[in-house]
Motif scaffolding. Structure first.
Motif, short mmCIF file in Angstrom:
data_model
loop_
_atom_site.label_atom_id
_atom_site.label_comp_id
_atom_site.label_asym_id
_atom_site.label_seq_id
_atom_site.Cartn_x
_atom_site.Cartn_y
_atom_site.Cartn_z
N ARG A 1 0.84 -1.20 0.00
CA ARG A 1 0.00 0.00 0.00
C ARG A 1 0.87 1.24 0.00
O ARG A 1 1.88 1.32 0.71
CB ARG A 1 -0.90 -0.01 1.23
CG ARG A 1 -1.87 1.14 1.22
CD ARG A 1 -2.92 1.01 2.26
NE ARG A 1 -3.78 2.19 2.21
CZ ARG A 1 -4.63 2.50 3.14
NH1 ARG A 1 -4.78 1.73 4.20
NH2 ARG A 1 -5.35 3.60 3.04
N TYR B 1 0.78 5.69 0.14
CA TYR B 1 -0.01 6.75 0.76
C TYR B 1 0.33 8.08 0.11
O TYR B 1 1.49 8.37 -0.19
CB TYR B 1 0.30 6.84 2.26
CG TYR B 1 -0.03 5.56 2.99
CD1 TYR B 1 -1.32 5.30 3.42
CD2 TYR B 1 0.95 4.60 3.21
CE1 TYR B 1 -1.64 4.12 4.07
CE2 TYR B 1 0.65 3.40 3.85
CZ TYR B 1 -0.65 3.18 4.27
OH TYR B 1 -0.96 2.00 4.90
N LEU C 1 0.87 12.81 5.65
CA LEU C 1 0.34 11.66 4.93
C LEU C 1 -1.16 11.61 5.07
O LEU C 1 -1.71 12.02 6.09
CB LEU C 1 0.91 10.35 5.50
CG LEU C 1 2.41 10.19 5.56
CD1 LEU C 1 2.76 8.85 6.18
CD2 LEU C 1 3.02 10.33 4.19
N ASP C 2 -1.81 11.05 4.06
CA ASP C 2 -3.23 10.73 4.14
C ASP C 2 -3.32 9.22 4.25
O ASP C 2 -3.09 8.50 3.27
CB ASP C 2 -3.97 11.23 2.90
CG ASP C 2 -5.45 10.91 2.94
OD1 ASP C 2 -5.94 10.40 3.97
OD2 ASP C 2 -6.11 11.16 1.91
N LEU C 3 -3.64 8.71 5.43
CA LEU C 3 -3.70 7.27 5.66
C LEU C 3 -5.04 6.66 5.28
O LEU C 3 -5.22 5.45 5.35
CB LEU C 3 -3.40 6.94 7.13
CG LEU C 3 -2.02 7.34 7.64
CD1 LEU C 3 -1.85 6.93 9.10
CD2 LEU C 3 -0.91 6.77 6.78
#
Length: 104
Positions: free
Chosen positions: A88, A90, A101-103
């Motif tokens: 994944r 981010y 960060l956009d989690l």
């Protein structure tokens, strides 16, 4: 989907042409400095569960330290055997001297 930006690190703590691990909201994230940009992925390899921050970064590929599989840090794609599943990634945003960060 709403973006939620969370501070992950100071920009100065992300080395160029290398990788570090940071904990963000209880999740271990690998941050990579490449060509003046910062990329973020999960820090665990999907194959052997090794920490990618202990791997070897070459360009936009991180090599797992356990079985030498490589991921593209820009999109998480598995690049070679023995990997069968990507990691994944981010979204990253730089504001001033901070990395967010956009989690989600």
């Amino acid at each position: 989907m709403t973006e939620t930006w969370i501070e992950a690190a100071l920009l100065s703590s992300v080395p160029q042409d290398d990788v570090i691990a940071v904990a963000v909201e209880g999740k271990e994230i690998a941050l990579y400095g490449v060509d003046g940009n910062v990329y973020a992925t999960d820090n665990l390899c999907t194959h052997g569960h090794a920490r990618l921050c202990d791997g070897f970064l070459e360009g936009h590929e991180i090599e797992c330290p356990l079985h030498q599989g490589r991921f593209d840090i820009r999109n998480g794609a598995a690049m070679c055997a023995p990997l069968t599943e990507g990691i994944r990634t981010y979204p990253v945003r730089i504001e001033g001297h901070r990395v967010y960060l956009d989690l989600g």
